[in-house]
Design a protein around this motif. Sequence first.
Motif, short mmCIF file in Angstrom:
data_model
loop_
_atom_site.label_atom_id
_atom_site.label_comp_id
_atom_site.label_asym_id
_atom_site.label_seq_id
_atom_site.Cartn_x
_atom_site.Cartn_y
_atom_site.Cartn_z
N TYR A 61 -3.64 -21.53 8.38
CA TYR A 61 -2.58 -20.57 8.70
C TYR A 61 -3.14 -19.16 8.65
O TYR A 61 -4.26 -18.93 8.19
N HIS A 62 -2.38 -18.22 9.15
CA HIS A 62 -2.65 -16.80 9.03
C HIS A 62 -1.53 -16.18 8.19
O HIS A 62 -0.76 -16.90 7.56
N GLY A 63 -1.41 -14.86 8.20
CA GLY A 63 -0.28 -14.25 7.52
C GLY A 63 -0.43 -12.76 7.33
O GLY A 63 -1.54 -12.21 7.40
N HIS A 64 0.71 -12.12 7.11
CA HIS A 64 0.73 -10.72 6.71
C HIS A 64 0.72 -10.66 5.18
O HIS A 64 1.59 -11.23 4.53
N GLN A 65 -0.25 -9.93 4.64
CA GLN A 65 -0.34 -9.75 3.20
C GLN A 65 -0.10 -8.27 2.92
O GLN A 65 -0.91 -7.43 3.28
N PHE A 66 1.04 -8.00 2.27
CA PHE A 66 1.47 -6.62 2.07
C PHE A 66 1.47 -5.86 3.40
O PHE A 66 0.98 -4.75 3.52
N ARG A 67 1.98 -6.54 4.42
CA ARG A 67 2.20 -6.02 5.77
C ARG A 67 0.90 -5.83 6.57
O ARG A 67 0.93 -5.27 7.66
N PHE A 71 15.14 -13.06 -10.30
CA PHE A 71 13.74 -13.46 -10.16
C PHE A 71 13.01 -12.55 -9.18
O PHE A 71 13.56 -12.17 -8.15
N VAL A 72 11.77 -12.23 -9.52
CA VAL A 72 10.91 -11.44 -8.64
C VAL A 72 9.65 -12.27 -8.37
O VAL A 72 8.84 -12.51 -9.27
N HIS A 73 9.50 -12.71 -7.13
CA HIS A 73 8.36 -13.56 -6.78
C HIS A 73 7.04 -12.83 -6.91
O HIS A 73 6.05 -13.38 -7.41
N GLY A 74 7.01 -11.61 -6.45
CA GLY A 74 5.81 -10.79 -6.60
C GLY A 74 4.96 -10.67 -5.36
O GLY A 74 4.39 -9.62 -5.11
N VAL A 75 4.85 -11.75 -4.56
CA VAL A 75 3.97 -11.72 -3.39
C VAL A 75 4.65 -12.44 -2.23
O VAL A 75 4.31 -13.57 -1.88
N LEU A 76 5.62 -11.77 -1.63
CA LEU A 76 6.38 -12.38 -0.53
C LEU A 76 5.70 -12.11 0.81
O LEU A 76 6.32 -11.62 1.76
N ASN A 77 4.44 -12.48 0.90
CA ASN A 77 3.71 -12.40 2.15
C ASN A 77 4.17 -13.51 3.08
O ASN A 77 4.72 -14.52 2.64
N SER A 78 3.91 -13.36 4.37
CA SER A 78 4.40 -14.35 5.32
C SER A 78 3.71 -15.70 5.17
O SER A 78 4.24 -16.72 5.64
#
Length: 452
Positions: free
Chosen positions: A78-84, A245-252
């Motif tokens: 997969y790919h993804g946006h990490q902190f946009r 709850f705060v997940h902390g890392v809601l990257n795609s």
Amino acid sequence: MPFDPQAYRPERRILSLSEPFYDPVRAANFPETRLRFRNDRAATEVGLRGLDEAEWIAHFGRFAPLPESLEQPLALRYHGHQFRAYNPDLGDGRGFTFAQLRDRDGRLLDLGTKGSGQTPWSRFGDGRLTLKGGVREVLASEMLEALSVPTSRTFSLIETSEALERNDEPSPTRAAVLVRLSHGHIRIGTFQRLAYHRDEDAMRRLVRYVLTELYDEPGDDPVRLLELVVARTAVLAARYMAAGFVHGVLNSDNINVTGESFDYGPWRFAPTWDPGFTAAYFDHGGLYAFGRQPEAILWDVMQLASSLRLIAESDPLVAALDRFAEAYQPAVAEALLWRMGRVPRGEASDRALVQAVERALRASGVGLDRFFFDVFAQELPAGYGAEWDAVRAALADYASRKSRDHAYWRGEPCAMLIDEVEAIWAPIAERDDWGAFAAKLSAIRQMADALR
């Protein structure tokens, strides 16, 4: 026979995707394996409760294949946006999909790992998980399940007797391998990868797989898929807020397209209703702060919509995205009312109560766990001051959905703030004492019984 023939329903549906979705891999050969946690409730549901300790370790520490499921683990791409910021160099770097099963409702389940060794996507990582990280994941998933948040469930935690070097905790530190149960490990980032490579055929195949296998809606309509993901992720965002709850890392790459929360790294529970509260020490701008989580999840879903433009027109995708807000508002009201032990009355009344509760929580600084404990199925205690008058008046019109007869309500609220997490870990680190960990799991399950 260790496998319950009535409940054990092995699958290998993910193989229908084939290339370019995964890489066959092998698990690390760990020096030792010591069972630290096994989820016997979940094991009963999937027909694996009968495994003795040696058999359990063979499958979930040494990764001997489960009968009639996957013959070899698969590291997903997969790919993804990490902190946009877009990252095309992602994939399962320290985990893999080990097996697939059906749950008692017939839904497809993936058994996924964390800390199971290096894969082609490990980059410079060692593919391992710290024992503390594994303990934290057990605590997070158990607490979230109790608070009715859609979540993966920790299935197994096995210590592997390796010394790991980490720059964010005292090192060397102990290692572990974790197995989680989740209704699929397909992420928004899985779709982003196919859009990046302009692979229309694979995109259509993935849409069909997710609709058919994960949503039980046979078909290949990308707009329908987005509608379903919007609805599920809106509920997830709402339940996060009600749980504090705060997940902390809601990257795609951390958003599952079934709307099921997973992968607990720098998570925390907010002590109070503080929209700016963050979980990750590296989230300097508060991108994934408590109050910004619905926005963050919607932003990620927008990346799914953008990816689906490879095979769909823009206008219906935009229309589907526009439904997030209208799904989120009633979902957050329902979630907060559930935690207050109240029966919903109607959209207008429920929204007014929610707004009054949020204002009072912010103004008073009352702890979230304290408030929800005190208000469950009863009037607010006298100690709540004038800032709570609007809440007190609104609650008078709401019926309780449950009584306070359970023994849990005669004690203190079950919480999971960071100080307690550290207090649970300290005796494990210092003298291998797991008593506080076991006691906390028992307390969480008592709370779950009381809430349900």
